[in-house]
Design a protein around this motif. Sequence first.
Motif, PDB file in Angstrom:
ATOM      1  N   TYR A   1       0.859  -1.189   0.000  1.00 21.22           N
ATOM      2  CA  TYR A   1       0.000   0.000   0.000  1.00 21.22           C
ATOM      3  C   TYR A   1       0.895   1.238   0.000  1.00 21.22           C
ATOM      4  CZ  TYR A   1      -3.349   3.533   1.574  1.00 21.22           C
ATOM      5  OH  TYR A   1      -4.119   4.665   1.691  1.00 21.22           O
ATOM      6  N   ASN A   2       0.873   1.968  -1.112  1.00 24.23           N
ATOM      7  CA  ASN A   2       1.696   3.179  -1.269  1.00 24.23           C
ATOM      8  C   ASN A   2       3.176   2.888  -1.022  1.00 24.23           C
ATOM      9  OD1 ASN A   2      -0.664   4.577  -1.770  1.00 24.23           O
ATOM     10  ND2 ASN A   2      -0.777   5.519   0.240  1.00 24.23           N
ATOM     11  N   GLU A   3       3.707   1.911  -1.745  1.00 25.32           N
ATOM     12  CA  GLU A   3       5.108   1.521  -1.587  1.00 25.32           C
ATOM     13  C   GLU A   3       5.917   1.787  -2.852  1.00 25.32           C
ATOM     14  OE1 GLU A   3       6.413   0.855   1.074  1.00 25.32           O
ATOM     15  OE2 GLU A   3       4.983  -0.098   2.440  1.00 25.32           O
ATOM     16  N   SER A   4       5.551   2.806  -3.633  1.00 23.44           N
ATOM     17  CA  SER A   4       6.244   3.073  -4.889  1.00 23.44           C
ATOM     18  C   SER A   4       7.712   3.432  -4.682  1.00 23.44           C
ATOM     19  CB  SER A   4       5.533   4.207  -5.639  1.00 23.44           C
ATOM     20  OG  SER A   4       5.514   5.402  -4.867  1.00 23.44           O
ATOM     21  N   ALA A   5       8.048   4.011  -3.531  1.00 21.67           N
ATOM     22  CA  ALA A   5       9.417   4.458  -3.294  1.00 21.67           C
ATOM     23  C   ALA A   5      10.393   3.305  -3.116  1.00 21.67           C
ATOM     24  CB  ALA A   5       9.464   5.377  -2.071  1.00 21.67           C
ATOM     25  N   VAL A   6       9.895   2.133  -2.777  1.00 19.88           N
ATOM     26  CA  VAL A   6      10.788   1.028  -2.431  1.00 19.88           C
ATOM     27  C   VAL A   6      10.556  -0.224  -3.269  1.00 19.88           C
ATOM     28  CG1 VAL A   6       9.278   0.027  -0.669  1.00 19.88           C
ATOM     29  CG2 VAL A   6      11.753  -0.174  -0.419  1.00 19.88           C
ATOM     30  N   LEU A   7       9.499  -0.263  -4.047  1.00 19.81           N
ATOM     31  CA  LEU A   7       9.073  -1.501  -4.696  1.00 19.81           C
ATOM     32  C   LEU A   7      10.112  -2.026  -5.689  1.00 19.81           C
ATOM     33  CD1 LEU A   7       6.614  -3.255  -4.325  1.00 19.81           C
ATOM     34  CD2 LEU A   7       5.535  -2.113  -6.255  1.00 19.81           C
ATOM     35  N   THR A   8      10.717  -1.162  -6.492  1.00 19.16           N
ATOM     36  CA  THR A   8      11.702  -1.604  -7.479  1.00 19.16           C
ATOM     37  C   THR A   8      12.930  -2.209  -6.809  1.00 19.16           C
ATOM     38  OG1 THR A   8      10.958   0.099  -9.035  1.00 19.16           O
ATOM     39  CG2 THR A   8      13.120  -0.882  -9.428  1.00 19.16           C
ATOM     40  N   THR A   9      13.430  -1.533  -5.769  1.00 22.87           N
ATOM     41  CA  THR A   9      14.584  -2.057  -5.036  1.00 22.87           C
ATOM     42  C   THR A   9      14.250  -3.381  -4.371  1.00 22.87           C
ATOM     43  OG1 THR A   9      15.307   0.215  -4.621  1.00 22.87           O
ATOM     44  CG2 THR A   9      16.285  -1.519  -3.268  1.00 22.87           C
ATOM     45  N   PHE A  10      13.042  -3.472  -3.814  1.00 20.09           N
ATOM     46  CA  PHE A  10      12.618  -4.720  -3.191  1.00 20.09           C
ATOM     47  C   PHE A  10      12.641  -5.860  -4.197  1.00 20.09           C
ATOM     48  CE2 PHE A  10       9.149  -7.743  -2.648  1.00 20.09           C
ATOM     49  CZ  PHE A  10       9.460  -8.295  -1.422  1.00 20.09           C
ATOM     50  N   HIS A  11      12.108  -5.624  -5.385  1.00 17.85           N
ATOM     51  CA  HIS A  11      12.041  -6.702  -6.378  1.00 17.85           C
ATOM     52  C   HIS A  11      13.434  -7.121  -6.831  1.00 17.85           C
ATOM     53  CE1 HIS A  11      10.124  -9.282  -9.287  1.00 17.85           C
ATOM     54  NE2 HIS A  11      10.947  -8.811 -10.224  1.00 17.85           N
ATOM     55  N   GLU A  12      14.357  -6.184  -6.928  1.00 22.60           N
ATOM     56  CA  GLU A  12      15.720  -6.538  -7.319  1.00 22.60           C
ATOM     57  C   GLU A  12      16.340  -7.481  -6.292  1.00 22.60           C
ATOM     58  OE1 GLU A  12      17.715  -2.837  -7.718  1.00 22.60           O
ATOM     59  OE2 GLU A  12      16.767  -2.303  -9.624  1.00 22.60           O
ATOM     60  N   ARG A  13      16.184  -7.161  -5.020  1.00 18.21           N
ATOM     61  CA  ARG A  13      16.743  -8.026  -3.978  1.00 18.21           C
ATOM     62  C   ARG A  13      16.025  -9.370  -3.918  1.00 18.21           C
ATOM     63  NH1 ARG A  13      17.551  -4.692   1.526  1.00 18.21           N
ATOM     64  NH2 ARG A  13      17.782  -6.852   2.262  1.00 18.21           N
ATOM     65  N   LEU A  14      14.690  -9.345  -4.081  1.00 18.55           N
ATOM     66  CA  LEU A  14      13.933 -10.587  -4.058  1.00 18.55           C
ATOM     67  C   LEU A  14      14.311 -11.481  -5.231  1.00 18.55           C
ATOM     68  CD1 LEU A  14      11.655 -12.329  -2.851  1.00 18.55           C
ATOM     69  CD2 LEU A  14      10.042 -11.036  -4.270  1.00 18.55           C
ATOM     70  N   SER A  15      14.462 -10.910  -6.401  1.00 17.24           N
ATOM     71  CA  SER A  15      14.823 -11.694  -7.588  1.00 17.24           C
ATOM     72  C   SER A  15      16.171 -12.367  -7.413  1.00 17.24           C
ATOM     73  CB  SER A  15      14.842 -10.784  -8.825  1.00 17.24           C
ATOM     74  OG  SER A  15      13.557 -10.268  -9.096  1.00 17.24           O
ATOM     75  N   SER A  16      17.128 -11.661  -6.808  1.00 17.31           N
ATOM     76  CA  SER A  16      18.449 -12.245  -6.574  1.00 17.31           C
ATOM     77  C   SER A  16      18.351 -13.470  -5.672  1.00 17.31           C
ATOM     78  CB  SER A  16      19.377 -11.205  -5.949  1.00 17.31           C
ATOM     79  OG  SER A  16      19.556 -10.101  -6.826  1.00 17.31           O
ATOM     80  N   VAL A  17      17.468 -13.409  -4.696  1.00 17.85           N
ATOM     81  CA  VAL A  17      17.280 -14.543  -3.790  1.00 17.85           C
ATOM     82  C   VAL A  17      16.598 -15.700  -4.504  1.00 17.85           C
ATOM     83  CG1 VAL A  17      16.100 -15.324  -1.707  1.00 17.85           C
ATOM     84  CG2 VAL A  17      17.238 -13.095  -1.734  1.00 17.85           C
ATOM     85  N   LEU A  18      15.543 -15.410  -5.261  1.00 17.25           N
ATOM     86  CA  LEU A  18      14.792 -16.474  -5.934  1.00 17.25           C
ATOM     87  C   LEU A  18      15.626 -17.174  -6.996  1.00 17.25           C
ATOM     88  CD1 LEU A  18      11.256 -14.816  -6.337  1.00 17.25           C
ATOM     89  CD2 LEU A  18      12.147 -16.227  -4.465  1.00 17.25           C
TER      90      LEU A  18
END
Length: 322
Positions: free
Chosen positions: A11-28
């Motif tokens: 909810y209203n996480e546009s400021a962090v969503l791209t960085t989050f996905h980059e870190r999550l993708s590296s883990v997956l």
Amino acid sequence: MPRLTVVVPAYNESAVLTTFHERLSSVLDQLPLTCDVLYVDDGSRDDTWAIMQSLAVADPRVGTLKLSRNFGKEAALTAGLDHVDADAAVVIDADLQDPPEVIPQLVEQWQAGYDVVYATRSGRAGETGLKRFTAAAFYRTMEALSEVAVPRDTGDFRLLSRRALNALSQLRERQRFMKGLFAWIGYRQTAVKYMRDPRLAGKTKWNYWRLTQFAIEGITSFSSAPLKLATWTGSAASVLAFLFGLKVLLKALWRGDPVPGYPSLMVVILFLGGIQLLALGVIGEYLGRNYNETKQRPLYFIEEEHLPTARTPIHTEATPRR
């Protein structure tokens, strides 16, 4: 190969969503599993949904759900879990306070035979002393009052097996306290310790008023102790009032003392009146929850649904068929 879905309510996480996905993708990418991600937009007012869509275009593992309005995190989390058809699901927030790098440890315990692997905070970096104190007080109060053992210092960050997901999907109550529901289903559960990081960007959506309401929700959802407390408090007040009245009567009979007047009377009235209002308030909390349950409204509505290309849509009671 087993498949894992990561559910991310936002909810209203546009400021962090791209960085989050980059870190999550590296883990997956490092997991020996077939993985996908399901982002749930809980009626955001910023660019969260647009960023989710761009992530889905760039990464075929990404699916997105957009709720018709802001239903709250518990409903958004439920919507995401309702659409998981994998062998297991990980629940994690997008603010990066819960590091995605802990997910392999959760998967390891799942593969060891556990149905629910919850991440327990060994520390809470970037939070004030008051916030840490109130959080600790809440979890310990829940432990003392709840009829279900809710783990201490544990949020929604966890892994759920297919069996646990099937059990959770049967719990359709409207007043949802997910931490309690995760514990209530039982099965084999274990903890993984981790250090919680500060929020990477943006502002928390949980002010002290919302946290207080959330605490009341949790206590009243999994404990009848407040009702019992109101009963015992009322009983104690009645006994004290009776003893005080008896004392006044005996003094008047034996010593001829005049009966105390207005001040004493007002003290007794205000004391008993406060106890009665407190008891009525506690009863009202439970009655209001029963009222909401009897209306049987859906938990959420979905405005748009875009699942990963390898998956087919899962229609639930609250998902409009197309």
